[in-house]
Design a protein around this motif. Sequence first.
Motif, PDB file in Angstrom:
ATOM      1  N   THR A  17      45.367  28.028  35.988  1.00 40.94           N
ATOM      2  CA  THR A  17      45.316  29.335  36.643  1.00 40.94           C
ATOM      3  C   THR A  17      45.128  30.456  35.618  1.00 40.94           C
ATOM      4  OG1 THR A  17      47.746  29.251  36.737  1.00 40.94           O
ATOM      5  CG2 THR A  17      46.540  28.681  38.736  1.00 40.94           C
ATOM      6  N   ASN A  18      45.515  30.225  34.365  1.00 40.30           N
ATOM      7  CA  ASN A  18      45.218  31.204  33.311  1.00 40.30           C
ATOM      8  C   ASN A  18      43.716  31.333  33.086  1.00 40.30           C
ATOM      9  OD1 ASN A  18      47.343  32.718  32.243  1.00 40.30           O
ATOM     10  ND2 ASN A  18      48.110  31.012  31.011  1.00 40.30           N
ATOM     11  N   GLN A  19      43.004  30.215  33.141  1.00 42.75           N
ATOM     12  CA  GLN A  19      41.547  30.252  33.005  1.00 42.75           C
ATOM     13  C   GLN A  19      40.927  31.035  34.155  1.00 42.75           C
ATOM     14  OE1 GLN A  19      40.970  25.973  32.824  1.00 42.75           O
ATOM     15  NE2 GLN A  19      40.563  26.024  30.615  1.00 42.75           N
ATOM     16  N   LEU A  20      41.435  30.819  35.355  1.00 46.05           N
ATOM     17  CA  LEU A  20      40.937  31.556  36.521  1.00 46.05           C
ATOM     18  C   LEU A  20      41.213  33.043  36.380  1.00 46.05           C
ATOM     19  CD1 LEU A  20      42.137  29.163  39.382  1.00 46.05           C
ATOM     20  CD2 LEU A  20      39.849  29.301  38.386  1.00 46.05           C
ATOM     21  N   ASP A  21      42.373  33.379  35.858  1.00 37.10           N
ATOM     22  CA  ASP A  21      42.762  34.769  35.691  1.00 37.10           C
ATOM     23  C   ASP A  21      41.802  35.505  34.754  1.00 37.10           C
ATOM     24  OD1 ASP A  21      44.960  36.812  36.216  1.00 37.10           O
ATOM     25  OD2 ASP A  21      44.936  36.796  34.030  1.00 37.10           O
ATOM     26  N   LYS A  22      41.436  34.875  33.659  1.00 37.34           N
ATOM     27  CA  LYS A  22      40.503  35.499  32.700  1.00 37.34           C
ATOM     28  C   LYS A  22      39.133  35.706  33.328  1.00 37.34           C
ATOM     29  CE  LYS A  22      42.709  33.842  28.427  1.00 37.34           C
ATOM     30  NZ  LYS A  22      43.934  33.343  29.061  1.00 37.34           N
ATOM     31  N   LYS A  23      38.673  34.713  34.083  1.00 39.29           N
ATOM     32  CA  LYS A  23      37.374  34.841  34.752  1.00 39.29           C
ATOM     33  C   LYS A  23      37.397  35.975  35.781  1.00 39.29           C
ATOM     34  CE  LYS A  23      35.988  29.973  34.266  1.00 39.29           C
ATOM     35  NZ  LYS A  23      34.744  30.185  33.507  1.00 39.29           N
ATOM     36  N   ALA A  24      38.508  36.094  36.499  1.00 37.66           N
ATOM     37  CA  ALA A  24      38.623  37.130  37.530  1.00 37.66           C
ATOM     38  C   ALA A  24      38.608  38.527  36.919  1.00 37.66           C
ATOM     39  CB  ALA A  24      39.893  36.924  38.349  1.00 37.66           C
ATOM     40  N   GLU A  25      39.343  38.706  35.824  1.00 32.83           N
ATOM     41  CA  GLU A  25      39.366  40.025  35.185  1.00 32.83           C
ATOM     42  C   GLU A  25      37.967  40.428  34.719  1.00 32.83           C
ATOM     43  OE1 GLU A  25      41.345  42.573  31.505  1.00 32.83           O
ATOM     44  OE2 GLU A  25      42.022  40.518  31.866  1.00 32.83           O
ATOM     45  N   GLU A  26      37.278  39.499  34.085  1.00 29.43           N
ATOM     46  CA  GLU A  26      35.922  39.788  33.603  1.00 29.43           C
ATOM     47  C   GLU A  26      34.983  40.112  34.759  1.00 29.43           C
ATOM     48  OE1 GLU A  26      32.386  37.610  30.961  1.00 29.43           O
ATOM     49  OE2 GLU A  26      34.305  36.603  31.273  1.00 29.43           O
ATOM     50  N   PHE A  27      35.081  39.345  35.838  1.00 23.68           N
ATOM     51  CA  PHE A  27      34.211  39.527  37.004  1.00 23.68           C
ATOM     52  C   PHE A  27      34.440  40.904  37.634  1.00 23.68           C
ATOM     53  CE2 PHE A  27      32.986  39.106  41.442  1.00 23.68           C
ATOM     54  CZ  PHE A  27      31.819  38.353  41.385  1.00 23.68           C
ATOM     55  N   ILE A  28      35.689  41.284  37.810  1.00 21.14           N
ATOM     56  CA  ILE A  28      36.011  42.572  38.432  1.00 21.14           C
ATOM     57  C   ILE A  28      35.492  43.725  37.579  1.00 21.14           C
ATOM     58  CG2 ILE A  28      37.913  44.128  39.042  1.00 21.14           C
ATOM     59  CD1 ILE A  28      39.475  41.573  39.905  1.00 21.14           C
ATOM     60  N   ARG A  29      35.705  43.646  36.288  1.00 17.03           N
ATOM     61  CA  ARG A  29      35.234  44.715  35.396  1.00 17.03           C
ATOM     62  C   ARG A  29      33.707  44.769  35.366  1.00 17.03           C
ATOM     63  NH1 ARG A  29      39.610  46.887  32.993  1.00 17.03           N
ATOM     64  NH2 ARG A  29      41.416  45.558  32.524  1.00 17.03           N
ATOM     65  N   GLY A  48      54.267  46.501  36.307  1.00 12.28           N
ATOM     66  CA  GLY A  48      54.471  45.625  35.155  1.00 12.28           C
ATOM     67  C   GLY A  48      53.826  44.258  35.286  1.00 12.28           C
ATOM     68  N   CYS A  49      52.970  44.067  36.278  1.00 14.37           N
ATOM     69  CA  CYS A  49      52.323  42.768  36.475  1.00 14.37           C
ATOM     70  C   CYS A  49      51.466  42.430  35.250  1.00 14.37           C
ATOM     71  CB  CYS A  49      51.454  42.792  37.726  1.00 14.37           C
ATOM     72  SG  CYS A  49      50.629  41.207  38.066  1.00 14.37           S
ATOM     73  N   PRO A  50      51.631  41.217  34.686  1.00  7.13           N
ATOM     74  CA  PRO A  50      50.908  40.862  33.464  1.00  7.13           C
ATOM     75  C   PRO A  50      49.552  40.210  33.686  1.00  7.13           C
ATOM     76  CG  PRO A  50      52.529  39.172  33.944  1.00  7.13           C
ATOM     77  CD  PRO A  50      52.656  40.202  35.030  1.00  7.13           C
ATOM     78  N   SER A  51      49.101  40.110  34.932  1.00  5.80           N
ATOM     79  CA  SER A  51      47.884  39.347  35.202  1.00  5.80           C
ATOM     80  C   SER A  51      46.998  40.030  36.231  1.00  5.80           C
ATOM     81  CB  SER A  51      48.248  37.934  35.690  1.00  5.80           C
ATOM     82  OG  SER A  51      49.079  38.014  36.839  1.00  5.80           O
ATOM     83  N   THR A  52      45.738  39.592  36.265  1.00  6.09           N
ATOM     84  CA  THR A  52      44.776  40.074  37.269  1.00  6.09           C
ATOM     85  C   THR A  52      45.003  39.409  38.611  1.00  6.09           C
ATOM     86  OG1 THR A  52      43.085  40.629  35.640  1.00  6.09           O
ATOM     87  CG2 THR A  52      42.312  40.111  37.854  1.00  6.09           C
TER      88      THR A  52
END
Length: 272
Positions: free
Chosen positions: A37-49, A62-66
């Motif tokens: 799910t960390n890999q998915l999180d990185k992909k999601a942040e990049e996609f949204i930006r 204070g949420c640490p993730s996308t």
Amino acid sequence: MIITKTPEEIELMRESALIVSKTLGMLAKELKPGVTTNQLDKKAEEFIRDHGAEPGFLGLYGCPSTLLTSVNEAVVHGLPTDKPLEEGDVVAIDCGALKNGFYGDHAYTFELGEVNPETKKLLDITKESLYVGIREFKHGNRVGDVGFAIQNFCEKEGYGVVRELVGHGLGKKMHEDPEMPNYGKRGRGKKFVEGMVVAIEPMINLGTHRIKQLQDGWTIVTRDGKPSAHFEHDVALVNGKPEILSTFAYIYEALGIQSDEEKEFRQNELVL
């Protein structure tokens, strides 16, 4: 206080909601056993930006993730980890995006490969309960009408309806009035008015409705360790009727699923 939106603001909110929808559709192609799910999180942040928006959850409260990724017995607010997903897992992915000053926020529970029939039915009923609730979001109704409809539909199947976590109004803030519980009594609560936008999000457990929070301060799990499901749409009240601003169509396109479940809630055809 309920903050209503103009037609122009609702269209801006649709844009934000559809960025989330597209993100979930992209993730649907990536979800498979062995992925973290960390890999998915990185992909999601990049996609949204890359789509001109900001992650709606990252840094919020204070949420640490996308993404918030809730696996199996996790109900909501699961933090991404480096643990590989496995065949038969179910993972609820909740995602937000901020664009043009407005938030989009919705969620889908995915199946990884062959899921046991009992859990699969839970997902099917929970998703259907989302639309049962949306039908009650209309002129003349109140918050309790939506909650009652979802609760009644799910409890007839013997499922636990989470009490402590609720849907919410949506707009320039992620959480606005009114709160939208998935339980309630008909005719109770705040009255729906034209221009409202809410996130309706059933969180339904296979067993007890009781939940607990893990030591990470975020992840909510079922007390009995049984699976949970979570589906969410952003919905505006337009011409007295519910208008879905988000869509599962990108997910279905990625997974090869044919569905017209959203058609009744669109006053104009969705162009992908």
